[in-house]
Design a protein around this motif. Structure first.
Motif, short mmCIF file in Angstrom:
data_model
loop_
_atom_site.label_atom_id
_atom_site.label_comp_id
_atom_site.label_asym_id
_atom_site.label_seq_id
_atom_site.Cartn_x
_atom_site.Cartn_y
_atom_site.Cartn_z
N UNK A 36 0.81 -1.22 0.00
CA UNK A 36 0.00 0.00 0.00
C UNK A 36 0.84 1.27 0.00
N UNK A 37 2.17 1.14 0.15
CA UNK A 37 3.02 2.32 0.21
C UNK A 37 4.31 2.11 -0.58
N UNK A 38 4.94 3.23 -0.93
CA UNK A 38 6.24 3.18 -1.61
C UNK A 38 7.27 2.49 -0.73
N UNK A 39 7.21 2.77 0.57
CA UNK A 39 8.19 2.21 1.51
C UNK A 39 8.09 0.68 1.56
N UNK A 40 6.86 0.16 1.56
CA UNK A 40 6.68 -1.29 1.54
C UNK A 40 7.26 -1.88 0.25
N UNK A 41 7.00 -1.22 -0.86
CA UNK A 41 7.50 -1.70 -2.15
C UNK A 41 9.03 -1.74 -2.15
#
Length: 253
Positions: A84-89
């Protein structure tokens, strides 16, 4: 020379490998890590793994499992579920995954496609569109494992995802999922004729001829399958399988 990619699609539920029919009744078929090891030996083109719990339950991606999958895989690996977020990706890419599949999160927040593509490159951003036929004709996008209708037109959303920076579209037919009676060719035709980025199709393969039918018509395309590569025979005995080199040449010819 570019060739179609033939891609096993694995579903993870409660940390086990499962198969569904019409996105319902997940049947346990084994250990996902063991499946990856077997597909390594069969030299598959690419592997897609989807955690079907994460988005529905609002969970973070299972980073421990993702790391195990990436460490074992000797083929390009696409992971989807709970991002759900850039950081997770970025964290997932840091674990060794080549592609991230986005679904529910980008239907609700399309700008996430651009945010992640700007950070990691469009070629690594895959948008999965789960589609069901409408009673009076046409198609509609569903999210949360086919439980929630969105009112969104899948072709229009695919075009929007392409514009926002997606590098590939996976079009997944809920109606055909696990039925093993062939792909929805009408849906595939609509997607391919409206997009310039790569398209991968999923949902319906029962035989290698079903795959060949798609390749014969659309040439350079990704053709993914779940049941076909984990079941064998009329009684659907669990057996990890994949076409050998000779079988693949026949699919391409």
């Amino acid at each position: 020379m570019l060739r179609p990619r033939i891609i096993p699609s694995l579903l993870v539920h409660d940390n086990g490998l499962v198969k569904t029919v019409n996105f319902k009744n997940p049947k346990y078929v084994g250990d996902p890590i063991n499946a990856v090891k077997i597909f390594n030996e069969k030299e598959v083109d690419e592997l897609a793994v989807f955690d079907i719990d994460a988005s529905v339950q609002g969970n973070e991606p299972n980073y421990a499992l993702i790391e195990k999958l990436a460490n074992q895989s000797r083929m390009p690996l696409c992971y989807g579920g709970g991002v759900k977020t850039v950081e997770q990706a970025q964290k997932i890419f840091g674990l060794g995954i080549e592609k991230i599949a986005l679904s529910s999160a980008v239907i609700q927040n399309p700008s996430l496609i651009t945010e992640i593509a700007n950070r990691v490159g469009s070629q690594s951003v895959i948008v999965v569109i789960d589609v069901k036929k409408k009673l009076l004709g046409g198609y509609e996008v569903y999210i949360h494992n086919g439980k929630k209708a969105t009112g969104v037109n899948p072709v229009k959303f695919a075009e929007e995802a392409q514009r926002l920076g997606a590098g590939e579209i996976i079009i997944n037919s809920i109606d055909q999922d696990g039925v093993m009676k062939g792909y929805d060719m009408n849906l595939i035709d609509k997607m391919v004729e409206n997009l310039t980025i790569p398209v991968t199709v999923l949902g319906g393969a029962g035989t290698l001829q079903d795959i060949k039918k798609v390749i014969d018509k659309h040439k350079i395309i990704g053709v993914a399958a779940g049941s076909l590569f984990v079941f064998k025979g009329v009684y659907k005995a669990v057996l990890i399988n994949y076409p050998n080199k000779e079988e693949k040449e026949k699919l391409y010819s």
